[in-house]
Design a protein around this motif. Structure first.
Motif, PDB file in Angstrom:
ATOM      1  N   LEU A  41       0.825  -1.209   0.000  1.00 25.72           N
ATOM      2  CA  LEU A  41       0.000   0.000   0.000  1.00 25.72           C
ATOM      3  C   LEU A  41       0.860   1.260   0.000  1.00 25.72           C
ATOM      4  N   GLN A  42       1.998   1.212   0.675  1.00 29.89           N
ATOM      5  CA  GLN A  42       2.911   2.362   0.653  1.00 29.89           C
ATOM      6  C   GLN A  42       3.308   2.708  -0.781  1.00 29.89           C
ATOM      7  N   LYS A  43       3.613   1.705  -1.558  1.00 25.46           N
ATOM      8  CA  LYS A  43       4.027   1.930  -2.945  1.00 25.46           C
ATOM      9  C   LYS A  43       2.853   2.396  -3.802  1.00 25.46           C
ATOM     10  N   LYS A  44       1.698   1.779  -3.602  1.00 25.83           N
ATOM     11  CA  LYS A  44       0.534   2.081  -4.445  1.00 25.83           C
ATOM     12  C   LYS A  44       0.046   3.504  -4.237  1.00 25.83           C
ATOM     13  N   TYR A  45       0.115   3.988  -3.007  1.00 26.52           N
ATOM     14  CA  TYR A  45      -0.464   5.298  -2.691  1.00 26.52           C
ATOM     15  C   TYR A  45       0.596   6.332  -2.307  1.00 26.52           C
ATOM     16  N   LYS A  46       1.831   6.125  -2.753  1.00 20.81           N
ATOM     17  CA  LYS A  46       2.920   7.004  -2.330  1.00 20.81           C
ATOM     18  C   LYS A  46       2.708   8.456  -2.733  1.00 20.81           C
ATOM     19  N   ASN A  47       1.932   8.714  -3.771  1.00 24.45           N
ATOM     20  CA  ASN A  47       1.684  10.087  -4.201  1.00 24.45           C
ATOM     21  C   ASN A  47       0.465  10.713  -3.535  1.00 24.45           C
ATOM     22  N   ASP A  48      -0.253   9.936  -2.743  1.00 27.59           N
ATOM     23  CA  ASP A  48      -1.488  10.422  -2.131  1.00 27.59           C
ATOM     24  C   ASP A  48      -1.430  10.506  -0.612  1.00 27.59           C
ATOM     25  N   LEU A  49      -0.593   9.670   0.006  1.00 29.45           N
ATOM     26  CA  LEU A  49      -0.619   9.547   1.462  1.00 29.45           C
ATOM     27  C   LEU A  49       0.689   8.928   1.940  1.00 29.45           C
ATOM     28  N   GLN A  50       1.264   9.477   3.010  1.00 32.08           N
ATOM     29  CA  GLN A  50       2.417   8.802   3.615  1.00 32.08           C
ATOM     30  C   GLN A  50       1.894   7.752   4.577  1.00 32.08           C
ATOM     31  N   ILE A  51       2.110   6.507   4.239  1.00 29.46           N
ATOM     32  CA  ILE A  51       1.647   5.383   5.047  1.00 29.46           C
ATOM     33  C   ILE A  51       2.817   4.848   5.860  1.00 29.46           C
ATOM     34  N   ASN A  52       2.597   4.716   7.159  1.00 25.70           N
ATOM     35  CA  ASN A  52       3.620   4.198   8.063  1.00 25.70           C
ATOM     36  C   ASN A  52       3.165   2.848   8.621  1.00 25.70           C
ATOM     37  N   ILE A  53       4.102   1.940   8.717  1.00 23.04           N
ATOM     38  CA  ILE A  53       3.798   0.606   9.223  1.00 23.04           C
ATOM     39  C   ILE A  53       4.475   0.420  10.572  1.00 23.04           C
ATOM     40  N   GLY A  54       3.720  -0.019  11.557  1.00 29.22           N
ATOM     41  CA  GLY A  54       4.296  -0.216  12.870  1.00 29.22           C
ATOM     42  C   GLY A  54       3.413  -1.055  13.764  1.00 29.22           C
ATOM     43  N   PHE A  55       3.650  -0.949  15.065  1.00 31.19           N
ATOM     44  CA  PHE A  55       2.930  -1.763  16.035  1.00 31.19           C
ATOM     45  C   PHE A  55       2.572  -0.945  17.266  1.00 31.19           C
ATOM     46  N   GLU A  56       1.480  -1.318  17.900  1.00 33.58           N
ATOM     47  CA  GLU A  56       1.212  -0.910  19.270  1.00 33.58           C
ATOM     48  C   GLU A  56       1.677  -2.071  20.134  1.00 33.58           C
ATOM     49  N   VAL A  57       2.719  -1.819  20.907  1.00 40.74           N
ATOM     50  CA  VAL A  57       3.382  -2.869  21.678  1.00 40.74           C
ATOM     51  C   VAL A  57       2.908  -2.804  23.124  1.00 40.74           C
ATOM     52  N   ASP A  58       2.517  -3.942  23.667  1.00 42.62           N
ATOM     53  CA  ASP A  58       2.120  -4.017  25.069  1.00 42.62           C
ATOM     54  C   ASP A  58       3.345  -4.094  25.960  1.00 42.62           C
ATOM     55  N   TYR A  59       3.352  -3.242  26.988  1.00 44.94           N
ATOM     56  CA  TYR A  59       4.343  -3.402  28.037  1.00 44.94           C
ATOM     57  C   TYR A  59       3.714  -4.242  29.147  1.00 44.94           C
ATOM     58  N   ILE A  60       4.357  -5.363  29.458  1.00 41.45           N
ATOM     59  CA  ILE A  60       3.899  -6.247  30.530  1.00 41.45           C
ATOM     60  C   ILE A  60       5.090  -6.480  31.448  1.00 41.45           C
ATOM     61  N   ARG A  61       4.974  -6.017  32.658  1.00 39.16           N
ATOM     62  CA  ARG A  61       6.096  -6.123  33.597  1.00 39.16           C
ATOM     63  C   ARG A  61       6.499  -7.588  33.787  1.00 39.16           C
ATOM     64  N   LEU A  65       2.629   1.971  33.763  1.00 39.10           N
ATOM     65  CA  LEU A  65       2.938   2.950  32.717  1.00 39.10           C
ATOM     66  C   LEU A  65       4.305   3.583  32.963  1.00 39.10           C
ATOM     67  N   THR A  66       4.562   3.944  34.212  1.00 41.14           N
ATOM     68  CA  THR A  66       5.857   4.527  34.546  1.00 41.14           C
ATOM     69  C   THR A  66       6.986   3.552  34.235  1.00 41.14           C
ATOM     70  N   SER A  67       6.782   2.294  34.574  1.00 38.51           N
ATOM     71  CA  SER A  67       7.783   1.269  34.267  1.00 38.51           C
ATOM     72  C   SER A  67       7.995   1.132  32.766  1.00 38.51           C
ATOM     73  N   SER A  68       6.907   1.268  32.002  1.00 35.77           N
ATOM     74  CA  SER A  68       7.014   1.146  30.545  1.00 35.77           C
ATOM     75  C   SER A  68       7.891   2.250  29.969  1.00 35.77           C
ATOM     76  N   VAL A  69       7.734   3.455  30.487  1.00 29.93           N
ATOM     77  CA  VAL A  69       8.527   4.581  30.002  1.00 29.93           C
ATOM     78  C   VAL A  69       9.999   4.377  30.350  1.00 29.93           C
ATOM     79  N   GLU A  70      10.260   3.842  31.524  1.00 32.05           N
ATOM     80  CA  GLU A  70      11.641   3.700  32.005  1.00 32.05           C
ATOM     81  C   GLU A  70      12.306   2.404  31.540  1.00 32.05           C
TER      82      GLU A  70
END
Length: 275
Positions: free
Chosen positions: A73-93, A158-163
Motif C-alpha cells: 500500500l505504501q508503494k501504491k499510494y505514495k503520491n497520495d498519502l504517507q503510510i507508516n507501518i508499525g505496532f502498538e506494543v504491550d508493556y507487561i512487567r 505505565l511509569t515502568s514502561s517509560v523507564e
C-alpha cells in the motif's frame, strides 16, 4: 490535521474485517497526509492472553503478511498519502526481554510505534486486560482489592514502561495514558490521581517521548473523554511534549473520528516522520 497515527486493521482479532486499503482510502477522502498502521503486536510467547476470548492482539503467524500488505500500500499510494507501518506494543512487567526480542526482530521494519499498557497482574498473580469490558474491569478491581490499588498499579506499570530498557526499537510514543478510565461512568474514579499522572508526564518529558492524544474514549459509552483528559493535555503542552493524534480506529470508518475536538491543541507528527 497532520494525520491519524493510531490505527488498527483486519489483522486485529477484536476489530472489523475492513481491509487495510479501506483505511487508506478513508484517510485520503478525509484529506489526511499521513496514516500510521499500529497493529497490536503479538503478546510474548510465554504469556497467556487474559482476555476472555484471547483476542487482544494480532496472530503471531500473520506479522509478515501484515508488514507485506502495508508495504504494498505504501508503494501504491505514495503520491497520495504517507503510510507508516508499525505496532502498538504491550508493556507487561516481567516480560521485557521477550518484548525486546520482538522489537529487535521487527523494529527495522517499523516506521512508527506506540507503547501501551493493557495488561496488569493482580496480587494473586492473575492477569487482567483492563479495557476488555465493564465486567472484566469489575473483576480486576476485586482482584486488586479496590479501584484505588487498581489505578495505582496501572500508573506504576505505565511509569515502568517509560523507564524500561527495550532496545533500540522501543516505541517512543506512550499510548492512551488514561485508559484506566474507560469505564469511569460505571466505576467512578476513586481519588484524584493528578499528582501521579503529572509525575508520569514529567517522566515522559525527561525521556524525550511523545504522547498519544487518543479520541477513542470520546465514543466509549462509559468514558466520554479523550485519553488523556484536557487537563493533562494542557500540562503536557506546558512541558512541550509532542502531542500526536490518533483515533485508535478498529474500522475504516473510524479514521480521524473526533479530530475536530483536537483543534485547540498543537499537534505534531511522530518523531522521525516528515511532511
Amino acid at each position: 490535521m497532520p494525520g491519524d497515527f493510531h490505527v488498527h486493521t483486519q489483522y486485529c482479532q477484536h476489530g472489523a474485517d475492513d481491509k487495510m486499503e479501506a483505511y487508506v482510502l478513508q484517510a485520503i477522502a478525509k484529506g489526511l497526509t499521513h496514516l500510521s498502521f499500529t497493529e497490536h503486536a503479538p503478546l510474548p510467547e510465554s504469556f497467556t492472553d487474559p482476555a476472555p476470548h484471547h483476542d487482544s492482539t494480532m496472530d503471531r503467524n500473520k506479522v509478515e503478511a501484515y508488514i507485506m500488505e502495508g508495504k504494498t500500500l505504501q508503494k501504491k499510494y505514495k503520491n497520495d498519502l504517507q503510510i507508516n507501518i508499525g505496532f502498538e506494543v504491550d508493556y507487561i512487567r516481567g516480560y521485557e526481554q521477550e518484548t525486546q526480542t520482538f522489537l529487535d526482530t521487527y523494529g527495522p521494519e517499523m516506521d512508527d510505534g506506540i507503547l501501551s499498557v493493557h495488561m496488569l497482574q493482580a496480587p494473586d498473580k492473575s492477569f487482567f486486560c483492563i479495557d476488555y469490558s465493564e465486567e472484566e474491569f469489575g473483576r480486576a478491581a476485586d482482584a486488586f482489592g479496590g479501584l484505588t490499588p487498581l489505578y495505582l498499579a496501572y500508573y506504576n506499570s505505565l511509569t515502568s514502561s517509560v523507564e524500561a530498557e527495550l532496545g533500540l526499537f522501543k516505541p517512543k510514543r506512550i499510548g492512551h495514558i488514561t485508559l484506566i478510565q474507560k469505564f469511569q461512568l460505571a466505576y467512578p474514579k476513586p481519588a484524584d490521581f493528578l499528582e501521579v499522572q503529572q509525575h508520569l508526564i514529567e517522566i515522559i518529558k525527561k525521556k524525550g517521548y511523545e504522547l498519544d492524544v487518543n479520541t477513542a474514549g470520546l465514543y466509549k459509552p462509559l468514558c466520554k473523554e479523550i485519553y488523556p483528559s484536557a487537563e493533562l493535555i494542557a500540562y503536557a503542552e506546558k512541558l512541550d511534549i509532542p502531542l500526536v493524534p490518533g483515533s485508535d480506529s478498529h474500522a475504516a470508518a473510524g479514521i480521524g473520528k473526533g479530530f475536530e475536538q483536537l483543534s485547540a491543541y498543537s499537534l505534531q507528527l511522530p518523531q522521525g516522520l516528515h511532511i
